[in-house]
Design an enzyme around this catalytic site. Structure first.
Site, short mmCIF file in Angstrom:
data_model
loop_
_atom_site.label_atom_id
_atom_site.label_comp_id
_atom_site.label_asym_id
_atom_site.label_seq_id
_atom_site.Cartn_x
_atom_site.Cartn_y
_atom_site.Cartn_z
CG HIS A 19 -1.90 0.97 1.42
ND1 HIS A 19 -1.66 2.26 1.82
CD2 HIS A 19 -3.24 0.88 1.23
CE1 HIS A 19 -2.81 2.93 1.88
NE2 HIS A 19 -3.78 2.11 1.52
CG ASP A 45 0.42 -2.59 6.18
OD1 ASP A 45 -0.56 -2.85 6.89
OD2 ASP A 45 0.35 -1.93 5.13
CD GLN A 58 -6.92 -4.67 3.83
OE1 GLN A 58 -7.86 -5.43 4.04
NE2 GLN A 58 -7.10 -3.39 3.56
CE LYS A 100 -7.32 -0.31 6.03
NZ LYS A 100 -8.11 0.13 4.88
CB CYS A 128 -3.57 3.21 -1.56
SG CYS A 128 -4.71 4.54 -1.24
N1 PLP Z 1 -1.87 -0.89 4.61
C1 PLP Z 1 -2.80 -1.61 3.99
C2 PLP Z 1 -2.46 -2.99 3.50
C3 PLP Z 1 -4.07 -1.08 3.80
O1 PLP Z 1 -5.01 -1.77 3.18
C4 PLP Z 1 -4.35 0.23 4.27
C5 PLP Z 1 -5.66 0.86 4.03
O2 PLP Z 1 -6.32 0.58 3.06
C6 PLP Z 1 -3.35 0.92 4.93
C7 PLP Z 1 -2.12 0.34 5.09
C8 PLP Z 1 -3.55 2.30 5.47
O3 PLP Z 1 -4.44 2.25 6.54
P1 PLP Z 1 -4.96 3.59 7.23
O4 PLP Z 1 -5.47 4.45 6.12
O5 PLP Z 1 -6.03 3.11 8.15
O6 PLP Z 1 -3.80 4.19 7.93
#
Ligand code: PLP
Length: 422
Positions: A139, A216, A219, A242, A380
């Site tokens: 992301h 990270d 998900q 999420k 993203c």
């Molecule tokens: N990392 C992953 C894999 C994501 O899917 C997302 C959000 O879609 C993020 C990071 C960023 O999360 P946040 O916008 O809640 O900080």
């Protein structure tokens, strides 16, 4: 409240949910909604999951009974708010199987957690000539913070490639690791394709090379049990919104010795031990990283969300989402000109696709008219989509409350709008 049905868990392919799905759906008021006169079918869970009533109730309860700033008050309301806030820290510890609640830092979300590591650990430990590995599946929030820092410090960002299914090329990963690698920053589950990365193996390889690993988990935590000790993750990040919790709150888990050695990254109230004009000393972890008044109600609500998710059972949720994914995949494959992106074995409940002759944005807009919410765009993850030769995909992503009938509605809606667009 337990959602577990009396029957034992059935095989992964079973079309029967391993929990009382009707009762579980009853926890989500938004699922009663109509959109454009049609029953809402919410399949944008990878962007944000919906919120169960017990989590929504936390806000009413907090603001009507014990709204107060935490940690510094001696009065009853401050005590109650502090206890509830710190209670979530312990809930997160249990949720991730972290050794100690002091290893749980509250942030605004995954993005802020990664920026914290980049700006604190990264600034203190990275130098020109060092290498940081990210993957093609990342992301933007696990790419851009490293690019910003690399521009300042002069270390090199290298990219772990993927194969045609969207699985990480582990042989290439092992080749990329070398004595200059200081950090591997990789997602546990890809938001764009649903690929589940072998992060325990990746952590072992990173550690053998003398590097740290930041995972990270945005998900991952909504779909499978996560044990940061079993993974041997040095840092693990996730977002509340999420995992059936609120927006504005997330978590950074870190190994104790790393967090203790890291400098603060934001200054202000709460993160200090003493302040004078000659200089300041800082609080112990985790408070050293929590400057200013945090999102108190959101943190408390996150604790309630984690309780909710654990009452359903993450293994059961993951199993049900696999059933939904299999049903949706076979339905999509019937559609003429359909191309599913991300077909790695063991993937999570995320289904990205493009269709010949129909633009993703048009599909998304038109099926919204039929009450079906999916995401369209680059998710993203622009480098990944460009690698697969597309600018945008449609993405359906599943949560515990989705039903096989909703998947049928998605397929029928897609059939209809694609017919209109061609
Ligand atoms: N990392 C992953 C894999 C994501 O899917 C997302 C959000 O879609 C993020 C990071 C960023 O999360 P946040 O916008 O809640 O900080």
């Amino acid at each position: 409240m337990s959602h577990t049905a009396a029957e034992p868990l059935s095989a992964a392919a079973s079309s029967k949910p391993p929990f009382d799905l009707t009762r579980l759906r009853g926890d989500f008021p938004v699922l009663e909604r109509q959109v454009h006169g049609k029953a809402l079918v919410y399949l944008d869970n990878a962007a944000t999951s919906q919120t169960p009533q017990p989590v929504i109730d936390v806000f009413n309860d907090y603001y009507s009974r014990y709204n107060a700033n935490i940690h510094r008050g001696l009065h009853t309301l401050a005590d109650e708010a502090t206890a509830a806030f710190e209670g979530t820290r312990e809930s997160v510890r249990g949720f991730l199987n972290a050794p100690d609640a002091r290893q749980v830092v509250f942030t605004r979300g995954t993005t802020e957690a990664i920026n914290l590591v980049a700006n604190s650990w990264g600034r203190a430990n990275l130098a020109p000539g060092d290498e940081v590995l990210v993957s093609m599946l990342e992301h933007h929030s696990n790419i851009v913070p490293w690019q910003l820092l690399a521009r300042e410090i002069g270390f090199t960002l290298r990219v772990i490639p993927v194969d045609d299914n969207g699985a990480l090329d582990m042989a290439a990963y092992r080749t990329l690791l070398n004595e200059r690698t200081r950090l591997v920053a990789v997602n546990h589950v890809s938001n764009a394709f649903g690929t589940v990365n072998p992060v325990a193996d990746m952590a072992a390889a990173a550690h053998r090379a003398g590097a740290l690993i930041l995972v990270d988990g945005a998900q991952a935590v909504p779909h499978q049990p996560v044990d940061v000790q079993a993974l041997d993750a040095d840092f693990y990040a996730f977002s509340g919104h999420k995992v059936y919790g609120p927006t504005g709150v997330g978590v950074l888990y870190g190994k104790r010795e790393l967090l203790e050695a890291m400098p603060p990254w934001q200054g202000g109230g709460e993160m200090i031990a003493t302040v004078s004009f000659a200089g300041s000393t800082f609080a112990e972890v985790p408070h050293k990283f929590e400057a200013g008044t945090p999102a108190i109600a959101e943190v408390i609500a996150l604790g309630r969300a984690l309780e909710w998710v654990q009452s359903v059972g993450l293994a059961a949720i993951g199993q049900w989402e696999q059933t939904l994914l299999a049903h949706a995949t076979s339905g999509l494959e019937e559609i003429d000109g359909m191309r599913i992106l991300g077909t790695a074995p063991g993937k999570a409940g995320v289904l990205s696709f493009v269709v010949d002759g129909a633009h993703a944005q048009d599909i998304g807009l038109l099926i919204d008219q039929l009450g079906v919410a999916i995401r369209t765009g680059h998710h993203c993850a622009q480098p990944l989509l460009h690698h697969f030769g597309v600018e945008a995909t449609c993405r359906a992503s599943f949560a515990a409350y989705n039903t096989l009938e909703e998947v049928d509605t998605l397929i029928a809606a897609l059939d209809r709008v694609i017919g209109m667009l061609r």
